[in-house]
Design an enzyme around this catalytic site. Sequence first.
Site, PDB file in Angstrom:
ATOM      1  N   SER A  48       0.806  -0.908   0.071  1.00  0.00           N
ATOM      2  CA  SER A  48      -0.075  -0.145   0.001  1.00  0.00           C
ATOM      3  C   SER A  48       0.617   1.233  -0.159  1.00  0.00           C
ATOM      4  CB  SER A  48      -0.867  -0.173   1.269  1.00  0.00           C
ATOM      5  OG  SER A  48       0.041   0.192   2.345  1.00  0.00           O
ATOM      6  N   ASP A  80      -0.748  -1.291  -4.276  1.00  0.00           N
ATOM      7  CA  ASP A  80      -2.093  -1.362  -3.688  1.00  0.00           C
ATOM      8  C   ASP A  80      -2.653   0.111  -3.486  1.00  0.00           C
ATOM      9  OD1 ASP A  80      -4.596  -2.957  -2.923  1.00  0.00           O
ATOM     10  OD2 ASP A  80      -3.809  -2.777  -0.920  1.00  0.00           O
ATOM     11  N   HIS A  81      -3.810   0.506  -3.861  1.00  0.00           N
ATOM     12  CA  HIS A  81      -4.343   1.591  -3.504  1.00  0.00           C
ATOM     13  C   HIS A  81      -3.710   2.803  -3.774  1.00  0.00           C
ATOM     14  CE1 HIS A  81      -8.260  -0.027  -2.132  1.00  0.00           C
ATOM     15  NE2 HIS A  81      -7.458  -0.908  -1.187  1.00  0.00           N
ATOM     16  N   ASP A 102      -6.550   3.907  -7.609  1.00  0.00           N
ATOM     17  CA  ASP A 102      -7.773   3.892  -6.850  1.00  0.00           C
ATOM     18  C   ASP A 102      -8.432   5.274  -6.967  1.00  0.00           C
ATOM     19  OD1 ASP A 102      -9.828   3.568  -5.346  1.00  0.00           O
ATOM     20  OD2 ASP A 102      -8.727   3.177  -3.542  1.00  0.00           O
ATOM     21  N   ALA A 209     -11.277  -8.703   1.184  1.00  0.00           N
ATOM     22  CA  ALA A 209     -11.671 -10.112   1.290  1.00  0.00           C
ATOM     23  C   ALA A 209     -11.116 -10.787   2.189  1.00  0.00           C
ATOM     24  CB  ALA A 209     -11.433 -10.629  -0.237  1.00  0.00           C
ATOM     25  N   ASP A 253      -5.466  -8.736   3.595  1.00  0.00           N
ATOM     26  CA  ASP A 253      -4.233  -8.104   4.341  1.00  0.00           C
ATOM     27  C   ASP A 253      -4.710  -8.199   5.779  1.00  0.00           C
ATOM     28  OD1 ASP A 253      -2.488  -6.225   5.801  1.00  0.00           O
ATOM     29  OD2 ASP A 253      -3.109  -4.504   4.747  1.00  0.00           O
TER      30      ASP A 253
HETATM   31  P1  13P Z   1      -8.859  -6.790   3.934  1.00  0.00           P
HETATM   32  O1  13P Z   1      -9.024  -5.594   5.111  1.00  0.00           O
HETATM   33  O2  13P Z   1     -10.066  -7.500   4.116  1.00  0.00           O
HETATM   34  O3  13P Z   1      -7.542  -7.799   4.348  1.00  0.00           O
HETATM   35  O4  13P Z   1      -8.532  -6.285   2.653  1.00  0.00           O
HETATM   36  C1  13P Z   1      -7.312  -5.931   2.056  1.00  0.00           C
HETATM   37  C2  13P Z   1      -7.151  -5.205   0.820  1.00  0.00           C
HETATM   38  O5  13P Z   1      -8.465  -4.903   0.180  1.00  0.00           O
HETATM   39  C3  13P Z   1      -5.911  -4.451   0.307  1.00  0.00           C
HETATM   40  O6  13P Z   1      -6.132  -3.868  -0.989  1.00  0.00           O
HETATM   41  O1  G3H Z   2      -6.701  -2.075   1.431  1.00  0.00           O
HETATM   42  C1  G3H Z   2      -5.565  -1.497   1.910  1.00  0.00           C
HETATM   43  C2  G3H Z   2      -4.493  -2.541   2.800  1.00  0.00           C
HETATM   44  O2  G3H Z   2      -5.088  -3.268   3.979  1.00  0.00           O
HETATM   45  C3  G3H Z   2      -3.549  -1.397   3.060  1.00  0.00           C
HETATM   46  O3  G3H Z   2      -3.764  -0.834   4.447  1.00  0.00           O
HETATM   47  O4  G3H Z   2      -3.204   1.464   4.125  1.00  0.00           O
HETATM   48  O5  G3H Z   2      -2.957   0.304   6.485  1.00  0.00           O
HETATM   49  O6  G3H Z   2      -1.258  -0.268   4.532  1.00  0.00           O
HETATM   50  P1  G3H Z   2      -2.738   0.374   4.874  1.00  0.00           P
HETATM   51 ZN    ZN Z   3      -8.273  -2.756  -0.891  1.00  0.00          ZN
END
Ligand code: 13P
Ligand code: G3H
Ligand code: ZN
Length: 306
Positions: A48, A80-81, A102, A209, A253
């Site tokens: 992330s 991610d995101h 995102d 998920a 995550d």
């Molecule tokens: P969870 O919080 O359900 O593990 O989702 C993680 C996620 O979507 C990371 O992008």
């Molecule tokens: O979907 C997001 C992940 O769970 C990442 O979380 O921004 O706390 O690293 P974070």
């Molecule tokens: Zn996510």
Amino acid sequence: MKSLSFYFKDANKKGYGLGAYNFVNFETLKAICEGCKKTNSPAILSVSEGAVSYLGLNFIKAMFDTAKKQYKLPLFLHLDHGKSYEICKKAIDAGFDSVMIDGSSLSFDENIKVTKKVCSYAHKKGIFVEAELGVLAGVEDNVSAEKNIYTDPLNAKEFVEKTGCDTLAVAIGTSHGAYKFKGEQKLRFDILKEIEKQIPNTPLVLHGASSVPQQYVEEINQYGGKINGAVGIPEKFLTKACTKHNIFKINSDTDIRLTYFAKLRRSLIEKPENIDLRKPNTLAIEEIANMIADKNSKVFKNSNKI
Ligand code: 13P
Ligand code: G3H
Ligand code: ZN
């Protein structure tokens, strides 16, 4: 070694999914790799923006490259995101395999605009782009949304056509974090079906998920934690999503965090004399690896798909 685009097609054709697992340090990276080694599974290793700030892109890339070389598995490094064009560009330049832009909190038009911009940079370099349409409920460090706004199937078609994104994250009732449902646990498979009708050739992604295994919730609470009422997505829904639908990537995550903290908390309480970090970390790595192997084989059905 098979490519990520091979899995876009193969996973949907054969009815399995790829776990997308977040790592934030050496221990979580190692644990995910050990889990995938147990089941001979491909996987997406996600970081992330928060993890990028914590570790730095260069460290992340070096750690990932070392892991990939050592484990000899089809592992793919993913942002991610990513919330902006700039962070996506940095990840692409650092050598990531794919990035997520995102724009789900933006207006439809603004989301299209930024996604298109990321796609045009990424695709020139052969990097894949995941976009998101619809909003997931839940709160994360940098990712928050109060309401759950399901993905509109017709919008999904227009969005994919206009942006050229490779994969699309859809909102069908999942949410980030450890508290996913207050009442009945359900996902909108009816909406997912409609999305698939509109964009049958686009591999889909499920965020939020984690299944929030109750054994770890109980262990955390038993050893001084406070996560009462934590509940996740039932595993049978996740299996259905990747075996019977076009969901090819399933993000987890929270489950890694829960497993880590369960073992860490237990170890700190049970061995108060210990001041060797490797001891609780080793317990956490072993448990996360088993948890990941179970997800791969029993939930995502991707054992031996390398
Ligand atoms: P969870 O919080 O359900 O593990 O989702 C993680 C996620 O979507 C990371 O992008
Ligand atoms: O979907 C997001 C992940 O769970 C990442 O979380 O921004 O706390 O690293 P974070
Ligand atoms: Zn996510």
